[in-house]
Design a protein around this motif. Structure first.
Motif: not given
Ligand code: ADP
Length: 319
Positions: A142-164
């Motif tokens: 589960a830890l691997e799964t959550v980290v992968e999800a956070i990595d993906r959120l980081r890509d998109t939130s950094s592109s949009h200067q967004r808070i996730s």
């Protein structure tokens, strides 16, 4: 003992199949017979079981979920229901039971043991919230799964200067959130073990924005607050677009990572060792890399899981 039963109960976790396999193969190699019980305590009560041989658990070590099925069956709290379950096992010649599940499932195992039927509990849950063990089967996957999800959120939130805001499972234990936050590089962490106010959290986020952080990811454990409300509050206070993501049952699925398979295999084999030595009413754990066993009642009632305060301190320093 000559014949044992095995079941999975409560929330499913990756590695449960590997644990069943460990129990079955270890039991067979000791000359015991094994009976698999379908759908946890429900199947025990409804007498849905089948004998398992070594090929019943072939190609199982890498499969997510549990092929025996799991269920919530609150009726198992009633003694007359458990008496039927014990009767069903006795009719089939089963002398002992291995229960793979979380602390709710341990309660059922404890009650059966008190009624004279020896049970061994194996910790199977992604939440890592079981006392008497450093890690539970399923947690590392589960830890691997959550980290992968956070990595993906980081890509998109950094592109949009967004808070996730990302909501992580764990019930009332922050281990999964904390470990995933460190691995995912999140400095804003809200855990059930630490009192939190949203004003304080916003203060931290604003300080981050002031020093030039382009985006922020807040990792929060489930059941703490409504994260959509929290997102609206943060957006209003920071004037930054804020989105909430609930990872949900995605976290329960997938092929178990190697460590969970090893843990499940070791624990499964160890449960048979304990039963052959005459133990009942014990739960298996790993502590400092060694297999250990504790009294189930003691684990549920008296043992506390230590909180990794130093991990949180480290995460905050990397702000
Ligand atoms: P988990 O094992 O993942 O913590 P639950 O808390 O839902 O999941 O427990 C799983 C099952 O264990 C319950 O549905 C019920 O059948 C059984 N159980 C839980 N608490 C008790 C109890 N106090 N006495 C007997 N059985 C219980």
């Amino acid at each position: 003992i000559k014949k044992i039963g095995v079941l999975t109960s409560g929330g499913d976790a990756p590695g449960m199949n590997a644990a069943i396999r460990g129990v079955v193969r270890a039991a067979l190699s000791e000359g015991l017979e094994v009976c698999g019980v379908y759908d946890g305590y429900l199947g025990l009560y409804e007498d849905r079981m089948a004998n398992l041989d070594r090929y019943s658990v072939s190609d199982m070590i890498n499969r997510g979920g549990t092929f025996l099925g799991s269920a919530r069956f609150p009726e198992f709290r009633e003694e007359h229901v458990r008496a039927v379950a014990i009767e069903n096992m006795k009719k089939r010649g089963i002398d002992a039971l291995v229960v793979i599940g979380g602390d709710g499932s341990y309660m059922g195992a404890k009650r059966l043991t008190e009624m004279g039927f020896p049970c061994i509990g194996l910790p199977g849950t992604i939440d890592n919230d079981v006392a008497g063990t450093d890690y539970t089967i399923g947690y590392f996957t589960a830890l691997e799964t959550v980290v992968e999800a956070i990595d993906r959120l980081r890509d998109t939130s950094s592109s949009h200067q967004r808070i996730s805001i990302v909501e992580v499972m764990g019930r009332y234990c922050g281990d999964l959130t904390l470990a995933a936050a460190i691995a995912g590089g999140c400095e804003f962490i809200v855990l059930p073990e630490i009192p939190y106010t949203r004003e304080e959290l916003v203060g931290e986020i604003k300080a981050g924005i002031a020093k030039g952080k382009k985006h922020a990811i807040v990792a929060i454990t489930e059941h703490i607050c409504d994260i959509d409300d929290l997102a609206k509050y943060i957006e209003a206070e920071t004037k930054r677009e804020t989105r909430a993501t609930v990872l949900g049952h995605i976290q329960r699925g997938g092929a178990p990572v190697a460590y969970d398979r090893i843990l499940a295999s070791r624990m499964g084999a160890y449960s048979i060792e304990l039963l052959l030595k005459g133990y009942g009413g014990r739960c298996v754990g790993i502590q400092n890399e060694k297999m250990v066993h504790h009294d189930i009642i003691d684990a549920i009632e008296n043992m506390k899981r230590p909180f990794k305060g130093d991990w949180l301190d480290t995460a905050k320093k990397l702000y």
